[in-house]
Design a protein around this motif. Structure first.
Motif, short mmCIF file in Angstrom:
data_model
loop_
_atom_site.label_atom_id
_atom_site.label_comp_id
_atom_site.label_asym_id
_atom_site.label_seq_id
_atom_site.Cartn_x
_atom_site.Cartn_y
_atom_site.Cartn_z
N ASP A 1 1.11 -1.14 0.07
CA ASP A 1 0.00 0.10 -0.05
C ASP A 1 1.10 1.39 0.14
O ASP A 1 1.93 1.42 0.86
N THR B 1 -4.77 2.21 14.91
CA THR B 1 -3.66 1.53 14.83
C THR B 1 -2.85 1.29 16.28
O THR B 1 -3.27 2.05 17.26
N TYR C 1 8.59 3.80 11.14
CA TYR C 1 8.41 5.15 11.55
C TYR C 1 9.71 5.93 12.00
O TYR C 1 9.45 6.52 13.29
C1 LIG Z 1 -4.27 3.84 5.68
C2 LIG Z 1 -3.21 3.33 6.45
N1 LIG Z 1 -2.83 1.97 6.30
C3 LIG Z 1 -1.82 1.50 6.97
C4 LIG Z 1 -1.07 2.10 8.04
C5 LIG Z 1 -0.34 1.54 8.80
O1 LIG Z 1 -0.22 1.52 10.08
P1 LIG Z 1 0.69 0.58 10.97
O2 LIG Z 1 2.11 0.84 10.51
O3 LIG Z 1 0.42 0.97 12.22
O4 LIG Z 1 0.29 -0.85 10.59
C6 LIG Z 1 -1.74 3.31 8.37
C7 LIG Z 1 -1.29 4.20 9.49
O5 LIG Z 1 -1.44 5.16 10.06
C8 LIG Z 1 -2.91 4.10 7.70
O6 LIG Z 1 -3.01 5.12 7.87
#
Ligand SMILES: Cc1ncc(COP(=O)(O)O)c(C=O)c1O
Length: 414
Positions: free
Chosen positions: A72, A194, A376
């Motif tokens: 994504d 999340t 991050y």
């Molecule tokens: C649309 C979307 N997808 C995926 C993520 C990934 O989240 P995580 O890294 O916490 O799994 C986020 C995090 O903000 C998000 O907003």
């Protein structure tokens, strides 16, 4: 104190000595084990999609290609990084609340798999662009639920939110989007929260998703190709945090997911779990060298070559309400226990990576490592602030270290 395997410490030392500090070190063995654990717990329902916003390092993206089926992206830049690292555009979805025309044109023109539509405005714009390119673009409609259970570190729905289409407005919006001639509604998408470490909250949240998916698909007679579940799986960051028990999540969600997958409407539907930090966060260590120590009014302060400029999240300025220490250790161990403040090289009092961390006595030249730094990290840090060296990024694969540094700034290196 939370110490990694001696092998890990050897890799961190080698990485610092060969490539310099501050450095992020990504251990691919750890990512491999996490992919396997996710497949064991959820593979009977879900395939995985890597949300690259958490770590867009090109070497890591190339390594993940073939190990995780989908990716994504959340900007035109991420789309180009992913395809540049070898990902087939058709395996990419594209989320983001304010996509610009140039980004849509680039991704649609290059054969983007699925555009995640976050508003009617975006749907109309994408329809026009797809028409101009002579394409019919597959889209997923992102829905913002009206409720997110307690226990998520970051929440993107359940209140006024820029993300997706509010569930109250979804029936009307979905009908309008389905009528656009150059878009094909291939499914639905929800990412509402999340960094959750509570299995029951994740199960409840996925239950909210399945209810919305079922309602909207039934009311619009949609037999989706894909339903995307924003996983929300959290990782332990702070001393005392317990890791999430995936088996408990799977056990709690099983009835609901089994019912969904056995419903004839969803017989040909692929369920996808979208996630970032759970895959790569615990695989990364941030290694910084102590450049100076100071005993100041009873407190020992280790001043390091990396700080909030290179690791904003550990400084507590990336969505943390109250700053809490990450798990930190002195690379190579050592004697004694001294409460130490860890600060960075910046001329601001908020440049702190740890307060009152119990560590062996630190001296100039020592290395410290901050755990859970694979997600991050550099991508979320203000690396140009005060023009210190940007962090090295090192990929450690089966004992082999590779310099995969992505961001080069103006800072003077040793
Ligand atoms: C649309 C979307 N997808 C995926 C993520 C990934 O989240 P995580 O890294 O916490 O799994 C986020 C995090 O903000 C998000 O907003």
């Amino acid at each position: 104190m939370n110490r990694p395997e001696p092998d890990t410490d050897r890799i961190l030392t080698q990485a610092a000595e060969r490539f310099g500090t501050p450095a992020y070190v990504y251990l691919t063995d750890v990512i491999e084990a996490r992919i396997a654990a996710l497949q064991a717990a959820f593979g009977r329902w879900f395939r995985l999609s890597y949300a690259m916003k958490c770590n867009p390092n090109p070497a890591l993206l190339a390594w993940l290609n073939g190990r995780v089926p989908f990716i994504d992206v959340s900007s035109g830049g991420e789309f180009l990084l992913a395809t540049g690292a070898g990902w087939d555009a058709g395996r990419a979805s594209f989320t983001g609340p304010a996509k610009r025309e140039v980004e849509l044109r680039t991704a649609i023109g290059a054969g983007l798999g699925e555009l995640v539509i976050e508003s009617l405005r975006e749907a109309r714009l994408a329809d026009r662009i797809a028409a101009g390119l002579g394409r019919r673009q597959n889209v997923l409609i992102r829905i913002a639920p009206d409720r997110v259970p307690k226990g998520f570190g970051d929440q993107m729905a359940g209140r006024p939110s820029p993300f997706g289409i509010d569930v109250e407005e979804a029936p009307e919006a979905l009908a309008q989007i389905m009528a656009l001639p150059n878009l094909r509604v291939a499914g639905l998408h929800i990412y509402s929260g999340t960094q959750c470490l509570k299995p029951a909250a994740i199960v409840e949240n996925w239950g909210i998703f399945t209810a919305i998916f079922r309602d909207l698909c039934a009311s619009h007679d949609l037999r989706p190709d894909r339903l995307i579940f924003g996983a929300g799986l959290g990782i332990p960051y702070h001393p005392g945090d317990a890791p999430l028990d995936l088996e408990q999540v799977a056990a709690g969600a099983a009835d609901d997911l089994d019912a969904l997958t056995s419903d004839p409407r969803f017989a040909d539907t692929e369920l996808v779990l979208e996630l970032g930090r759970y895959l790569v966060g615990p695989a990364g260590y941030f290694v910084t060298r102590v450049t100076s120590v100071k005993d100041s009014r009873g407190t020992r302060i280790a001043i390091c070559d990396g700080g909030m400029n290179t690791h904003l999240a550990a400084s507590g300025h990336f969505g943390m309400v109250l700053r809490r220490n990450y798990v930190i250790h002195r690379v190579g161990g050592g004697e004694g226990e001294v409460k130490t403040d860890i600060s960075g090289p910046l001329c601001t009092s908020i440049d702190k990576l740890g307060t009152n961390v119990v560590l062996p006595r630190l001296d100039e030249g020592d290395l410290i490592a901050i755990h859970a730094s694979g997600a991050y990290g550099p991508t979320s840090s203000p690396v140009n602030f005060i023009s210190h060296p940007t962090p090295r990024e090192i990929v450690a694969e089966g004992g082999q270290l590779r310099d995969a540094t992505r961001i080069e700034g103006a800072g003077l290196r040793d």
